[in-house]
Write an enzyme that holds these catalytic residues in place. Structure first.
Site, PDB file in Angstrom:
ATOM      1  CB  CYS A  54       2.397   3.207  -1.346  1.00 35.52           C
ATOM      2  SG  CYS A  54       0.814   2.352  -1.141  1.00 35.52           S
ATOM      3  NE  ARG A  58      -7.588   0.209   2.770  1.00 36.67           N
ATOM      4  CZ  ARG A  58      -6.887   1.209   2.219  1.00 36.67           C
ATOM      5  NH1 ARG A  58      -5.575   1.242   2.318  1.00 36.67           N
ATOM      6  NH2 ARG A  58      -7.483   2.179   1.577  1.00 36.67           N
ATOM      7  CG  HIS A  72       4.199   2.113   3.437  1.00 31.65           C
ATOM      8  ND1 HIS A  72       4.389   3.397   2.997  1.00 31.65           N
ATOM      9  CD2 HIS A  72       3.022   1.706   2.902  1.00 31.65           C
ATOM     10  CE1 HIS A  72       3.358   3.757   2.247  1.00 31.65           C
ATOM     11  NE2 HIS A  72       2.514   2.746   2.162  1.00 31.65           N
TER      12      HIS A  72
HETATM   13  N1  GLN Z   1      -4.254   5.600  -1.967  1.00 29.20           N
HETATM   14  C1  GLN Z   1      -3.498   4.515  -2.534  1.00 29.20           C
HETATM   15  C2  GLN Z   1      -4.172   3.152  -2.426  1.00 29.20           C
HETATM   16  O1  GLN Z   1      -4.929   2.913  -1.510  1.00 29.20           O
HETATM   17  C3  GLN Z   1      -2.116   4.502  -1.912  1.00 29.20           C
HETATM   18  C4  GLN Z   1      -2.122   4.134  -0.449  1.00 29.20           C
HETATM   19  C5  GLN Z   1      -0.770   4.337   0.208  1.00 29.20           C
HETATM   20  O2  GLN Z   1       0.044   5.115  -0.261  1.00 29.20           O
HETATM   21  N2  GLN Z   1      -0.515   3.678   1.315  1.00 29.20           N
HETATM   22  O3  GLN Z   1      -3.930   2.312  -3.270  1.00 29.20           O
END
Ligand code: GLN
Length: 235
Positions: free
Chosen positions: A93, A127, A191
């Site tokens: 990520c 998101r 994850h």
């Molecule tokens: N900050 C990054 C995004 O939102 C990675 C998020 C994360 O590692 N879960 O894309």
């Protein structure tokens, strides 16, 4: 390989959300189950990244620690040196986005990555959050990937990398693919932690360093995979 497998966990103080540290535990457990001793180094962001490790891991995180992590890794140079010597890397990520040439900061501003993967990331419209399942590039010979994602970033793959997988459900890179790989470097949005839900991916990383590995008892991993995949895929 030396007698001991060296695992390097990069910047747990900045980048380790959603149980990503579990990836370290899974690698240790699966190596030891084959009689391979392991030694794990936790590298805080104030410390230099050792260059002699076998497998490097970096996790996800919020936007600001991600920017800080990218700056420190670039200045440090140890990870580049390790990858050049043939070490393996799993980047998750925020850690995945950092490996590219550029990623989106907290206001969407372009932030330079460290250029280990031919990818570029920016901020998406909304998101991406939830379960993800994806079919892995047949060249890697791995079963369906399962994990969960939570990111704003979308990632474009350049010609220097191959998609790790094609999504069955979930967003991943944002273009129907999830993650990417080049040489012994794997990046993913997953994850879960990724290696607990995809032990074959852990074994791929291990085997790049140790050579072919015998199968081990996997029923707990398999039960988790079955449950998670059943939750999102039509039977
Ligand atoms: N900050 C990054 C995004 O939102 C990675 C998020 C994360 O590692 N879960 O894309």
């Amino acid at each position: 390989m030396q007698s001991e497998l060296s695992i390097v966990w990069i910047y747990p103080d900045l980048l380790s959300t959603y149980g990503d540290q579990g990836n370290v535990l899974v690698l240790e457990q699966r190596a030891r189950a084959r009689g391979i001793q392991t030694r794990t180094v936790h590298v805080r962001s104030s410390d230099p990244v050792p260059q002699q490790g076998d497998i490097y891991l970096i996790g996800g995180g919020e936007d600001r620690p991600q920017i800080l992590g990218a700056e420190r890794l670039r200045r440090d140079g140890g990870l580049h040196a390790a990858i050049q010597r043939g070490a393996a890397l799993l980047a998750v990520c925020a850690g995945y986005q950092i490996m590219g040439t550029v990623f989106g900061g907290e206001e969407g501003q372009p932030v330079p990555g460290i250029g280990l993967l031919d990818i570029s990331s920016g901020r998406g419209e909304r998101r991406a959050v939830g379960e993800l399942a994806a079919e892995v590039d047949p060249a890697l010979g791995l079963p369906t990937l399962t994990g969960f994602e939570n990111h704003m970033g979308v990632t474009r793959l350049g010609p220097g990398v191959r998609p790790l997988s094609r999504t069955l459900t979930g967003i991943g890179n944002g273009d129907g693919t999830e993650g990417c790989y080049a040489g012994r470097v794997i990046g993913t949005y997953l994850h879960g932690p990724a290696l607990a839900r995809n032990p074959a991916l852990a074994d791929l990383l291990l085997s790049w360093v140790t050579g072919p590995l015998p199968p081990i008892e996997d029923s707990w991993y398999q039960a988790l995979r079955d449950e998670r995949l059943r939750a999102v895929l039509p039977s």
